[in-house]
Design a protein around this motif. Structure first.
Motif, PDB file in Angstrom:
ATOM      1  N   ILE A  71      32.408  24.200  20.626  1.00  0.00           N
ATOM      2  CA  ILE A  71      31.045  24.069  20.154  1.00  0.00           C
ATOM      3  C   ILE A  71      30.885  23.660  18.692  1.00  0.00           C
ATOM      4  N   ILE A  72      30.040  22.807  18.413  1.00  0.00           N
ATOM      5  CA  ILE A  72      29.829  22.479  17.132  1.00  0.00           C
ATOM      6  C   ILE A  72      28.185  22.776  16.969  1.00  0.00           C
ATOM      7  N   PHE A  73      27.772  23.346  15.981  1.00  0.00           N
ATOM      8  CA  PHE A  73      26.394  23.583  15.893  1.00  0.00           C
ATOM      9  C   PHE A  73      25.784  23.704  14.466  1.00  0.00           C
ATOM     10  N   GLN A  74      24.566  23.591  14.177  1.00  0.00           N
ATOM     11  CA  GLN A  74      24.079  23.408  12.879  1.00  0.00           C
ATOM     12  C   GLN A  74      22.687  24.100  13.043  1.00  0.00           C
ATOM     13  N   ILE A  75      22.183  25.088  12.229  1.00  0.00           N
ATOM     14  CA  ILE A  75      20.765  25.414  12.041  1.00  0.00           C
ATOM     15  C   ILE A  75      20.195  25.145  10.990  1.00  0.00           C
TER      16      ILE A  75
END
Length: 281
Positions: free
Chosen positions: A272-276
């Protein structure tokens, strides 16, 4: 003096009431979940029993997004989303069909769309799904595809600054649909044959039961804030073995992150690649 105090209280009250409803900080998260390329050197044992994924305070934003994709395809005339029965399709081939907003397209999918659909919104009233045009990771998704990895889900949502106690477990699921193994339950037969009534125990009838559909990816993400951003994730990745058996691999992580940074949750079976990102602050 009294007039001064009353005036100060009145100004303070007016100032508080005039504060915008979005004084609470808001953020948005974007993620891509993908399956890893099959490898022969993986030696982990994924058959270990795991606890149930959190069921309390669940917030499902994706189901409506997936149904929106089906509804849009139905309106566009895609025959795969024709809501009519097989008989109606055969007898009324040339007629148009009505695309009901309430159709549960999720039940009809064998594989869920990678990107759920939502109209673009900009409010700060309740958590909501990001529209496809509000996502920024298209180039990353295409790069993963070129590397032979299979994107399962690409989505995001906006959310307010919430404590660990108040933050919901946002439901995250996608990919291929797997059917649960068939099971049978036995009920007492309602037959009243005189011979059968002489038996010490009445015969039982086997009833075939089927549980809910299982998706390739199924889990939750909880994001809360206490000076820093904290992400609690629990995912089950389901796959078929070479023998055709359905197995599940668990990925659970608790991570402290910084807004604006791109983070990667790694697992032998999925990633999983994520950014907030900050939203309007």
């Amino acid at each position: 003096m009294k007039q001064f105090v009353l005036k100060a209280i009145l100004l303070g009250t007016l100032g508080a009431s005039a504060m915008p409803a979005y004084a609470v900080r808001w953020f948005e998260v974007e993620l891509i979940a993908f399956s890893q390329k099959p490898g022969t050197d993986i030696r982990e044992d994924f058959s270990i029993e795991t606890d149930q994924i959190p069921q309390e305070k669940r917030l499902d934003l994706l189901t409506k997004g997936f149904n929106n994709v089906g509804h849009q395809a139905c309106l566009a005339g895609d025959s795969n989303y024709d809501p009519r029965s097989v008989m109606e399709q055969f007898t009324m081939q040339q007629s148009s069909w009505y695309c009901d907003d309430d159709v549960n397209y999720v039940k009809q999918y064998e594989k869920l769309p990678v990107i759920p659909f939502s109209e673009p919104l900009e409010h700060m009233q309740s958590m909501y799904l990001l529209a496809p045009e509000q996502l920024r990771f298209e180039s990353i998704r295409k790069r993963l595809e070129r590397q032979g990895k299979n994107p399962i889900l690409h989505t995001g949502w906006r959310f307010p600054d919430q404590s660990k106690k108040r933050a919901p477990n946002v439901v995250v699921y996608g990919g291929m649909k797997f059917e649960q193994p068939v099971s049978y339950k036995y009920i007492e037969s309602e037959q009243s044959d005189s011979f059968i009534s002489l038996l010490s125990s009445a015969p039982k009838q086997a009833i075939k039961t089927q549980g809910e559909d299982l998706w390739e990816l199924d889990g939750t993400i909880k994001i809360h804030i206490r000076h820093y951003l904290y992400v609690t994730s629990n995912f089950d990745y389901r796959y078929l073995t070479e023998e055709g058996e359905l197995e599940s691999a668990r990925m659970s992580q608790f991570t402290r992150v910084y807004s604006g940074d791109i983070h990667y949750l790694d697992h032998p079976k999925m990633g999983i690649i994520f950014q907030i990102r900050k939203y309007k602050h």
